[in-house]
Design an enzyme around this catalytic site. Structure first.
Site, PDB file in Angstrom:
ATOM      1  N   ARG A   1      24.826  39.658  49.414  1.00  0.00           N
ATOM      2  CA  ARG A   1      23.628  40.799  50.524  1.00  0.00           C
ATOM      3  C   ARG A   1      22.500  41.085  49.555  1.00  0.00           C
ATOM      4  O   ARG A   1      22.070  41.158  49.780  1.00  0.00           O
ATOM      5  CB  ARG A   1      23.778  42.122  50.855  1.00  0.00           C
ATOM      6  CG  ARG A   1      23.872  42.836  51.958  1.00  0.00           C
ATOM      7  CD  ARG A   1      24.168  44.095  52.343  1.00  0.00           C
ATOM      8  NE  ARG A   1      24.858  43.303  53.867  1.00  0.00           N
ATOM      9  CZ  ARG A   1      25.447  44.217  54.987  1.00  0.00           C
ATOM     10  NH1 ARG A   1      25.662  45.731  54.570  1.00  0.00           N
ATOM     11  NH2 ARG A   1      26.033  43.620  55.538  1.00  0.00           N
TER      12      ARG A   1
ATOM     13  N   ASP B   1      51.167  42.683  51.300  1.00  0.00           N
ATOM     14  CA  ASP B   1      49.923  42.634  49.620  1.00  0.00           C
ATOM     15  C   ASP B   1      51.397  41.796  49.152  1.00  0.00           C
ATOM     16  O   ASP B   1      50.278  40.355  49.331  1.00  0.00           O
ATOM     17  CB  ASP B   1      50.183  43.938  48.833  1.00  0.00           C
ATOM     18  CG  ASP B   1      48.845  43.683  48.114  1.00  0.00           C
ATOM     19  OD1 ASP B   1      48.195  42.895  48.372  1.00  0.00           O
ATOM     20  OD2 ASP B   1      49.103  42.892  46.785  1.00  0.00           O
TER      21      ASP B   1
ATOM     22  N   LYS C   1      49.920  27.089  41.537  1.00  0.00           N
ATOM     23  CA  LYS C   1      50.032  27.152  39.947  1.00  0.00           C
ATOM     24  C   LYS C   1      51.020  25.605  40.442  1.00  0.00           C
ATOM     25  O   LYS C   1      51.868  25.691  40.649  1.00  0.00           O
ATOM     26  CB  LYS C   1      51.404  28.600  39.971  1.00  0.00           C
ATOM     27  CG  LYS C   1      50.269  30.076  40.033  1.00  0.00           C
ATOM     28  CD  LYS C   1      51.044  30.869  40.107  1.00  0.00           C
ATOM     29  CE  LYS C   1      50.663  32.016  39.788  1.00  0.00           C
ATOM     30  NZ  LYS C   1      49.540  32.215  38.948  1.00  0.00           N
TER      31      LYS C   1
ATOM     32  N   HIS D   1      52.686  35.903  49.558  1.00  0.00           N
ATOM     33  CA  HIS D   1      52.997  34.657  48.658  1.00  0.00           C
ATOM     34  C   HIS D   1      54.707  34.589  48.295  1.00  0.00           C
ATOM     35  O   HIS D   1      54.699  33.663  48.026  1.00  0.00           O
ATOM     36  CB  HIS D   1      52.494  35.466  46.668  1.00  0.00           C
ATOM     37  CG  HIS D   1      51.177  35.824  46.977  1.00  0.00           C
ATOM     38  ND1 HIS D   1      50.665  35.058  47.266  1.00  0.00           N
ATOM     39  CD2 HIS D   1      50.661  37.232  46.583  1.00  0.00           C
ATOM     40  CE1 HIS D   1      48.781  35.440  46.863  1.00  0.00           C
ATOM     41  NE2 HIS D   1      49.036  36.987  46.476  1.00  0.00           N
TER      42      HIS D   1
ATOM     43  N   GLU E   1      54.754  43.416  37.962  1.00  0.00           N
ATOM     44  CA  GLU E   1      53.504  43.362  37.169  1.00  0.00           C
ATOM     45  C   GLU E   1      53.365  44.652  36.690  1.00  0.00           C
ATOM     46  O   GLU E   1      54.196  45.648  37.036  1.00  0.00           O
ATOM     47  CB  GLU E   1      51.817  43.835  38.504  1.00  0.00           C
ATOM     48  CG  GLU E   1      51.955  42.628  39.057  1.00  0.00           C
ATOM     49  CD  GLU E   1      51.009  42.542  40.377  1.00  0.00           C
ATOM     50  OE1 GLU E   1      50.315  42.651  39.705  1.00  0.00           O
ATOM     51  OE2 GLU E   1      51.836  42.903  41.678  1.00  0.00           O
TER      52      GLU E   1
END
Length: 488
Positions: free
Chosen positions: A51, A235, A182, A240, A216
């Site tokens: 946009r 998530d 990966k 994953h 993490e």
């Protein structure tokens, strides 16, 4: 060892949301690196669409900045950058309106592969699919790439699949999960199915348990509002980690073929037993005392009553002949001790020890597949400790770092997005999720989430920089096992 670069045919790729974070941080740098490697021909076209009111030169300037910030110095060759920018174009497009679609259609060349990358919010997927089809921009050979999340529950995933299916066939839809791109994840399949060494041992008779860890050190950062609506289960686990579990547990496909591989992954998901609430631990990270920049989870998401988890650990069982009785332990979390992703397959003890029972130095054989950092594999075996004084056993690693084993080429392993985008251009869906896979994963995940939401369970607090909540340790201890240490 020098890796082979196989060029692809000329193509047009349109990146919707081209001025956004994912595009500038991952997609555009990945395309440039493949151009630098000689895989993308100069005749290819990369068309940004968003946009934002920009002209082609403005988008080229943005692309140049993205390369400067996210590509290593060794590949920032001025001549190559300028040549790549000649492939770049831009058109302002309103995803929910009529602006820009005819201009976009005029840029798409007939007779070449064309792909459309939806680097936008999932709420816009339907609008984009409808307008691409309605304006006659796509053909039966066109491909669309959609980023996660693929819904937030089974009902929304089915609705999203139905929306996309109204305009595109399943073979045209590429649901991207960067974990599957990966190098080490792909090598997991090679290690299993290209070597006779492991496959005979890859079952409940010899494997004691499997651990999958994605840790993490960062918090939720600027994703607070999104993350608080999702939590770690939606998530990370549903997509994953579920995919990693499938690649470990799947049966050998009849061929390394997209549908053959995905058929076997689907069988694993459908064989997952319902997870008991006693086998699940959820947590939220606490603030770091004396460091205002490292706030707690509830402060980061600006919701003091938040019941979403930044950490989850769970024990999973697969009800089939290969894995009956072998538990899979999954854990993922924010603000943990180190950034690491790994799969650890722990084998059982020998049925009889001929060595001194008093020697407590014995350790299990463990095959560790490191996804990040320092991608590679490590097999821990027992040997005799050198020197006189009897048979003393010590555990040593047979270590293969890709960077060391493959020389200079291995030190520069391609980013997952590089591989996956090239697979889209080639029309290879092996490393992409199929619609029925996504729905099966949600069908298993939904009852777990519904259970803790119905009870109003609150995640347990855990210290930032730790390994997670104490109850996660007990999840393993009660089975006589221990989590592997989280470290880089």
């Amino acid at each position: 060892m020098v890796s082979r670069v196989i060029p692809v045919d000329p193509f047009d790729v349109v990146v919707f949301g081209a001025t956004g974070d994912l595009s500038t941080r991952k997609i555009l740098p990945a395309l440039y690196r493949r151009f630098f490697a000689g895989q993308i021909p100069p005749e290819a076209r990369i068309i940004g669409a968003a946009r934002t009111e920009l002209d082609a030169e403005g988008f080229r300037a943005l692309t140049r900045t993205a390369i400067a910030e996210h590509v290593g110095a060794a590949k920032r060759d001025p001549e190559q950058i300028e040549a790549f920018l000649q492939c770049v174009d831009y058109v302002p497009v309103d995803a929910t309106g009529t602006t820009g679609w005819q201009e976009l259609k005029a840029l798409i060349r007939p007779g070449v592969v064309n792909a459309f990358y939806f680097s936008v919010a999932p709420s816009l997927f339907g609008d984009l699919a409808e307008r691409l089809h309605g304006h006659g921009i796509t053909t039966d050979d066109s491909r669309i790439v959609v980023e996660k999340p693929f819904g937030r529950d089974l009902a929304s995933a089915r609705a999203l699949n139905a929306t996309l299916a109204a305009h595109f066939d399943e073979h045209q839809i590429y649901r991207i999960d960067h974990y599957l791109g990966k190098e080490t994840v792909q090598n997991l399949m090679a290690v299993r199915f290209a070597n006779i060494l492991f496959e005979p041992l890859w079952n409940s008779q010899y494997v004691d348990h499997v651990q999958i860890t994605v840790a993490e050190t960062v918090g939720v950062g600027g994703r607070g509002s999104y993350y608080d609506r999702s939590g770690a289960m939606r998530d990370m686990v549903q997509n994953h980690m579920m995919q990693l579990l499938c690649l470990i547990a799947m049966e050998p496909p009849y061929h390394f073929d997209p549908d053959a591989v995905r058929d076997e992954k689907l069988k694993v998901i459908r064989a997952l037993q319902p997870a008991a609430q006693s086998d699940i631990v959820r947590g939220q990270y606490l603030p770091v005392k004396g460091d205002p920049a490292r706030r707690g989870y509830v402060e980061d998401v600006e919701n003091p009553d938040s019941r979403s988890e930044s950490y989850i650990a769970l024990k999973v069982q697969i009800a089939n002949w290969r894995w009956q009785g072998t538990p899979f332990y999954l854990r993922t979390g924010k603000r943990l001790r180190a950034r690491t992703s790994e799969i650890a397959i722990t084998f059982k003890q020998p049925p009889h020890s001929i060595f001194d029972e008093a020697d407590d130095s014995w350790r299990e054989n463990v095959l560790v597949i490191r996804l990040q950092p320092n991608e590679g594999m490590n097999l821990k075996v027992m040997i005799k400790e050198p020197g006189p004084g009897g048979m003393r056993l010590v555990q040593v690693p047979l270590d293969m770092s890709f960077a060391e084993a493959l020389g200079e080429e291995g030190a520069d392993i391609p980013d997952a997005y590089e591989r996956l985008i090239m697979d889209v251009i080639r029309g290879n869906q092996t490393l992409f999720m199929r619609g029925d896979e996504v729905e099966a994963a949600w069908a298993w995940t939904d009852p777990i989430i519904a259970g803790w939401e119905a009870r109003g369970d609150r995640p347990q607090p855990y210290d930032s920089g730790s390994s997670g909540p104490e109850d996660a340790l007990m999840l393993m201890h009660r089975d006589g096992r221990r989590w592997r240490e989280i470290r880089e």
